[in-house]
Structure formats: C-alpha cells, structure tokens
Design a protein around this motif. Structure first.
Motif, PDB file in Angstrom:
ATOM      1  N   THR A 179     -18.338  50.006  33.474  1.00  0.00           N
ATOM      2  CA  THR A 179     -18.532  49.450  34.813  1.00  0.00           C
ATOM      3  C   THR A 179     -18.587  50.559  35.850  1.00  0.00           C
ATOM      4  O   THR A 179     -17.782  51.487  35.809  1.00  0.00           O
ATOM      5  CB  THR A 179     -17.388  48.478  35.173  1.00  0.00           C
ATOM      6  OG1 THR A 179     -17.338  47.435  34.201  1.00  0.00           O
ATOM      7  CG2 THR A 179     -17.616  47.877  36.552  1.00  0.00           C
ATOM      8  N   LEU A 180     -19.527  50.432  36.777  1.00  0.00           N
ATOM      9  CA  LEU A 180     -19.651  51.353  37.907  1.00  0.00           C
ATOM     10  C   LEU A 180     -19.223  50.655  39.193  1.00  0.00           C
ATOM     11  O   LEU A 180     -19.663  49.536  39.479  1.00  0.00           O
ATOM     12  CB  LEU A 180     -21.104  51.824  38.065  1.00  0.00           C
ATOM     13  CG  LEU A 180     -21.554  53.025  37.242  1.00  0.00           C
ATOM     14  CD1 LEU A 180     -23.064  53.225  37.426  1.00  0.00           C
ATOM     15  CD2 LEU A 180     -20.808  54.289  37.648  1.00  0.00           C
ATOM     16  N   TYR A 181     -18.338  51.306  39.954  1.00  0.00           N
ATOM     17  CA  TYR A 181     -17.970  50.862  41.292  1.00  0.00           C
ATOM     18  C   TYR A 181     -18.348  51.951  42.286  1.00  0.00           C
ATOM     19  O   TYR A 181     -18.732  53.053  41.899  1.00  0.00           O
ATOM     20  CB  TYR A 181     -16.460  50.610  41.390  1.00  0.00           C
ATOM     21  CG  TYR A 181     -15.968  49.355  40.704  1.00  0.00           C
ATOM     22  CD1 TYR A 181     -16.312  48.098  41.193  1.00  0.00           C
ATOM     23  CD2 TYR A 181     -15.147  49.420  39.583  1.00  0.00           C
ATOM     24  CE1 TYR A 181     -15.852  46.950  40.577  1.00  0.00           C
ATOM     25  CE2 TYR A 181     -14.685  48.274  38.959  1.00  0.00           C
ATOM     26  CZ  TYR A 181     -15.036  47.046  39.466  1.00  0.00           C
ATOM     27  OH  TYR A 181     -14.592  45.909  38.857  1.00  0.00           O
ATOM     28  N   GLN A 182     -18.168  51.637  43.566  1.00  0.00           N
ATOM     29  CA  GLN A 182     -18.294  52.670  44.582  1.00  0.00           C
ATOM     30  C   GLN A 182     -16.937  53.330  44.805  1.00  0.00           C
ATOM     31  O   GLN A 182     -15.888  52.773  44.469  1.00  0.00           O
ATOM     32  CB  GLN A 182     -18.825  52.070  45.891  1.00  0.00           C
ATOM     33  CG  GLN A 182     -20.296  51.676  45.805  1.00  0.00           C
ATOM     34  CD  GLN A 182     -20.794  51.087  47.106  1.00  0.00           C
ATOM     35  OE1 GLN A 182     -20.823  49.878  47.286  1.00  0.00           O
ATOM     36  NE2 GLN A 182     -21.202  51.960  48.028  1.00  0.00           N
ATOM     37  N   HIS A 183     -16.958  54.531  45.383  1.00  0.00           N
ATOM     38  CA  HIS A 183     -15.715  55.289  45.586  1.00  0.00           C
ATOM     39  C   HIS A 183     -14.650  54.499  46.339  1.00  0.00           C
ATOM     40  O   HIS A 183     -13.451  54.698  46.133  1.00  0.00           O
ATOM     41  CB  HIS A 183     -16.013  56.582  46.350  1.00  0.00           C
ATOM     42  CG  HIS A 183     -16.465  57.710  45.470  1.00  0.00           C
ATOM     43  ND1 HIS A 183     -16.372  57.683  44.096  1.00  0.00           N
ATOM     44  CD2 HIS A 183     -16.998  58.928  45.786  1.00  0.00           C
ATOM     45  CE1 HIS A 183     -16.834  58.816  43.596  1.00  0.00           C
ATOM     46  NE2 HIS A 183     -17.220  59.590  44.595  1.00  0.00           N
ATOM     47  N   THR A 207     -16.851  55.695  39.323  1.00  0.00           N
ATOM     48  CA  THR A 207     -17.270  55.369  40.693  1.00  0.00           C
ATOM     49  C   THR A 207     -18.267  56.391  41.220  1.00  0.00           C
ATOM     50  O   THR A 207     -18.245  57.559  40.833  1.00  0.00           O
ATOM     51  CB  THR A 207     -16.061  55.316  41.648  1.00  0.00           C
ATOM     52  OG1 THR A 207     -15.445  56.607  41.731  1.00  0.00           O
ATOM     53  CG2 THR A 207     -15.038  54.298  41.176  1.00  0.00           C
ATOM     54  N   LEU A 208     -19.111  55.917  42.131  1.00  0.00           N
ATOM     55  CA  LEU A 208     -20.091  56.761  42.816  1.00  0.00           C
ATOM     56  C   LEU A 208     -19.858  56.692  44.318  1.00  0.00           C
ATOM     57  O   LEU A 208     -19.312  55.711  44.832  1.00  0.00           O
ATOM     58  CB  LEU A 208     -21.517  56.289  42.510  1.00  0.00           C
ATOM     59  CG  LEU A 208     -22.117  56.673  41.157  1.00  0.00           C
ATOM     60  CD1 LEU A 208     -23.435  55.924  40.973  1.00  0.00           C
ATOM     61  CD2 LEU A 208     -22.347  58.164  41.060  1.00  0.00           C
ATOM     62  N   ASP A 209     -20.301  57.725  45.042  1.00  0.00           N
ATOM     63  CA  ASP A 209     -20.118  57.747  46.494  1.00  0.00           C
ATOM     64  C   ASP A 209     -21.237  57.057  47.237  1.00  0.00           C
ATOM     65  O   ASP A 209     -21.196  56.912  48.455  1.00  0.00           O
ATOM     66  CB  ASP A 209     -19.999  59.193  46.991  1.00  0.00           C
ATOM     67  CG  ASP A 209     -21.277  59.990  46.768  1.00  0.00           C
ATOM     68  OD1 ASP A 209     -22.081  59.569  45.906  1.00  0.00           O
ATOM     69  OD2 ASP A 209     -21.470  61.024  47.425  1.00  0.00           O
ATOM     70  N   GLU A 210     -22.269  56.593  46.534  1.00  0.00           N
ATOM     71  CA  GLU A 210     -23.439  56.049  47.210  1.00  0.00           C
ATOM     72  C   GLU A 210     -23.649  54.585  46.869  1.00  0.00           C
ATOM     73  O   GLU A 210     -23.047  54.050  45.926  1.00  0.00           O
ATOM     74  CB  GLU A 210     -24.686  56.841  46.803  1.00  0.00           C
ATOM     75  CG  GLU A 210     -24.949  56.788  45.306  1.00  0.00           C
ATOM     76  CD  GLU A 210     -25.985  57.815  44.860  1.00  0.00           C
ATOM     77  OE1 GLU A 210     -26.972  57.401  44.243  1.00  0.00           O
ATOM     78  OE2 GLU A 210     -25.783  58.998  45.144  1.00  0.00           O
ATOM     79  N   ARG A 252     -27.906  57.424  33.866  1.00  0.00           N
ATOM     80  CA  ARG A 252     -28.001  58.611  34.724  1.00  0.00           C
ATOM     81  C   ARG A 252     -26.940  58.578  35.824  1.00  0.00           C
ATOM     82  O   ARG A 252     -26.326  59.597  36.132  1.00  0.00           O
ATOM     83  CB  ARG A 252     -29.403  58.708  35.338  1.00  0.00           C
ATOM     84  CG  ARG A 252     -30.488  59.063  34.330  1.00  0.00           C
ATOM     85  CD  ARG A 252     -31.868  59.026  34.973  1.00  0.00           C
ATOM     86  NE  ARG A 252     -32.913  59.315  34.002  1.00  0.00           N
ATOM     87  CZ  ARG A 252     -33.335  60.541  33.701  1.00  0.00           C
ATOM     88  NH1 ARG A 252     -32.797  61.587  34.324  1.00  0.00           N
ATOM     89  NH2 ARG A 252     -34.282  60.734  32.808  1.00  0.00           N
ATOM     90  N   ASN A 253     -26.724  57.403  36.403  1.00  0.00           N
ATOM     91  CA  ASN A 253     -25.665  57.276  37.400  1.00  0.00           C
ATOM     92  C   ASN A 253     -24.294  57.472  36.770  1.00  0.00           C
ATOM     93  O   ASN A 253     -23.393  58.045  37.388  1.00  0.00           O
ATOM     94  CB  ASN A 253     -25.734  55.904  38.075  1.00  0.00           C
ATOM     95  CG  ASN A 253     -26.848  55.793  39.096  1.00  0.00           C
ATOM     96  OD1 ASN A 253     -27.194  56.780  39.744  1.00  0.00           O
ATOM     97  ND2 ASN A 253     -27.419  54.615  39.242  1.00  0.00           N
ATOM     98  N   TRP A 254     -24.138  57.002  35.558  1.00  0.00           N
ATOM     99  CA  TRP A 254     -22.865  57.114  34.857  1.00  0.00           C
ATOM    100  C   TRP A 254     -22.474  58.582  34.654  1.00  0.00           C
ATOM    101  O   TRP A 254     -21.315  58.952  34.826  1.00  0.00           O
ATOM    102  CB  TRP A 254     -22.960  56.396  33.512  1.00  0.00           C
ATOM    103  CG  TRP A 254     -21.687  56.373  32.729  1.00  0.00           C
ATOM    104  CD1 TRP A 254     -21.318  57.199  31.709  1.00  0.00           C
ATOM    105  CD2 TRP A 254     -20.588  55.468  32.910  1.00  0.00           C
ATOM    106  NE1 TRP A 254     -20.074  56.869  31.243  1.00  0.00           N
ATOM    107  CE2 TRP A 254     -19.602  55.808  31.952  1.00  0.00           C
ATOM    108  CE3 TRP A 254     -20.349  54.404  33.775  1.00  0.00           C
ATOM    109  CZ2 TRP A 254     -18.398  55.117  31.851  1.00  0.00           C
ATOM    110  CZ3 TRP A 254     -19.154  53.710  33.660  1.00  0.00           C
ATOM    111  CH2 TRP A 254     -18.189  54.075  32.732  1.00  0.00           C
TER     112      TRP A 254
END
Length: 335
Positions: A179-183, A207-210, A252-254
């Motif tokens: 799972t991806l969340y935002q920061h 998590t990503l900043d964007e 790629r985001n991961w």
C-alpha cells in the motif's frame, strides 16, 4: 396490565408520534396528582392519538378495565424498544453476512462470465456504494497480490477498522499486500495504528511526498481507478496492457517511496516534515493555488494554512504573493 410487543413497535418503518399524541401524553403526565400508573378513562374518545400511544407502549390498557389506560414511564418504553431495536440490528447484520457468503460464489462466476463474454476491457461503475462493494468483492477474491494507492494522508478510523479484517484475511491466505500513502499519513494516529497492525502481519506500506490518485490492482489482472474528482464513478480495467502499465507505474512509485511501519521517531518526523515543506515550496514557486497544494500533499485546508504561516514567518513576509516572490528569488539564487 398488558403491554404491546416491543418487537412490533421496533418493526415499524419509523418510531414517531403525531403532535396530537405527543400533546395528549404530556397532558396525561401533568395531570394533578397523577403518577405513572394513573388511570385514563374513555381512551376511545381521543381516537387515533390514543391508538398511537398504545402502539408505542406509552400507555397500556388496564387489566381491570379494557376501556381504561395506564400511563407508562417513558424510560421503561425506551428500555424495551432499545433492546428490541438492538436485537433487530444484530439480526440484520447476521443476515447481511449470510447473504454475502451465500452470493460470493455466484458473484465470482458472474465476474468471470463478464470477462469472458462481455468483450469489454473497460467498464464504468456509478455510485460509491456500488463501487465499494465491487472493489471489496474483487479484493476478497484476490489470490496472489494486492496493490493499492490511497491518497489524501490519513484515513478515517471507521474506514481503517473496516478494512483491517479484510487485509488480515488476505495476508493469512498468503496474498502479498503493498500500500502507498502520502507522507502526511505519518502524522495521523489512527492510520499509524492501522499500519503498525498490518505490517506486523506481513503487509508492506510506504509513503510518497506527492499527490497520486487512488488505484487498486488485484493480481495484476484487474484494476480500479476513479472516473471523476468526487469518486462517484469508477472505471474497472481488465485490458492486460493497461493493467500492466498501471502496475509498472505503481512499482516505480514504490521504489521511490519511504518505508512506513506505523512508528514515528523524531528523526523520521523531521525528514517527513522537511519533505512536505519542500513540496509546498515547489508548488508555490510553480504558482499552484492553496487548494491545489493542500490536495497534492494530502493535508486539510487548516493544516496547510499552518504550514503556509510558518513559511511566511520564516521569510519575513506577510502575504502569499510576497512569499511566492521570495521563494522564486531563492530558486534563482538571488535571495
């Protein structure tokens, strides 16, 4: 004294009293010298209002005379009806669970038939309830891997509670869950608790900043994406090429994302806050509006305003325009 069945009252579509019945009952309660068992004579003369009170159990026919009514303590009525309603709610929940279990095999067959015979690699869904039910069923049928991207920072406690058992069931069956969340999820207590629970069971969260939009991919075979900003419509994608492309975007985001296990050390908090700050600065320099920036980093308008105020104080400016100018000069190396 006989009382009407609380189950019968609880089965009514609504529990309410007309103005006439309410006024009649209040009048009975306020009769001089009346107590909770004060007799009321000639109830039939009041017609429908008296029948309403009888049906709800606020008055009951006297055992001594069927033409007399006794006033019932409303707290007793509340206790009876409350118990009946809770019993009815539990029964409905059990029936809903039984229905889902009963229909699950048929739904699975219907989905497979749709894939085989519809010839439609892309299907549109309308209505949040329909979308949620379809995604939930697909997730429950997942056999190897579940990929999800959830924007917007932290998630509601009720939502997290609902998907905790679902995620645990997938992991117990050996399904890989990422799972991806935002920061901004790092700063949300319920989300941190949820992430801590599922990562201990074997899930992976980063998590990503964007900003990114919602994405669900089951077994790299079927994907779901929103069809509008309000998420009242969604698109089911079964086309292998498109699903492969979306899976590659997720991967790629991961790789670029930061591992999130639910805990938060001071150093990690500093890193996340720094990343959010730089994202806000980059968006301000690019000329994005405040609402666009708040959405991009997954913050509420109020939380974003707090970050903006700190930046204004840091650069010694009063307006957003002055801040944007100062940041642009810094980017050019003139500040």
């Amino acid at each position: 004294m006989g009382f009407p069945s609380p189950i019968a009252a609880a089965d009514a579509e609504t529990i309410a009293l007309s103005d006439e019945a309410r006024a009649m009952y209040i009048g009975l309660l306020r009769q001089p010298g009346a107590n909770w068992d004060a007799p009321v004579t000639e109830p039939e003369s009041e017609g429908a209002a008296a029948r309403e009170l009888c049906d709800l159990g606020l008055v009951a026919r006297s055992a001594a005379s069927p033409r007399r009514l006794d006033v019932v303590d409303p707290q007793i009525v509340e206790a009876r009806l409350g118990s009946a309603l809770r019993s009815k709610a539990l029964l409905l929940l059990e029936q809903a669970a039984d229905l889902s279990e009963f229909l699950a095999p048929l739904i699975a067959v219907a989905q497979e038939s749709a894939v085989a015979h519809s010839g439609e690699p892309i299907v549109h869904l309308e209505g949040k309830a329909v979308i949620s039910a379809f995604i939930s069923n697909t997730v429950n049928q997942c056999g190897e891997e579940l990929l999800t991207a959830q924007p917007g920072g932290g998630r509601a406690k009720a939502t997290l509670s609902a998907i905790r058992a679902e995620t645990a069931s997938l992991l117990d069956r050996g399904v890989s869950v990422r799972t991806l969340y935002q920061h901004t999820a790092w700063h949300d207590g319920p989300t941190r608790d949820y992430v801590s629970d599922i990562t201990e069971l074997g899930a992976e969260v980063r998590t990503l900043d964007e900003f990114f939009d919602r994405l669900v991919i089951a077994d790299r075979r079927i994907a779901f994406i929103p069809a509008d900003a309000g998420r009242d419509r969604a698109v089911i994608i079964r086309d292998p090429a498109i699903v492969r492309f979306l899976s590659d975007v997720f991967d790629r985001n991961w790789v670029r994302a930061k591992v999130f296990a639910g805990s938060r050390t001071p150093q990690e908090s500093m890193q996340i806050s720094s990343a959010l700050r730089e994202t806000i600065i980059r968006c301000l320099v690019d000329g994005d509006s405040d609402s666009e920036i708040a959405k991009r980093i997954g913050l509420s308008t109020r939380a974003y305003a707090s970050h903006l105020a700190k930046l204004k104080e840091e650069f010694g400016v009063e307006t957003r325009f002055q801040l944007g100018y100062s940041l642009a000069m810094r980017e050019r190396g003139d500040g």
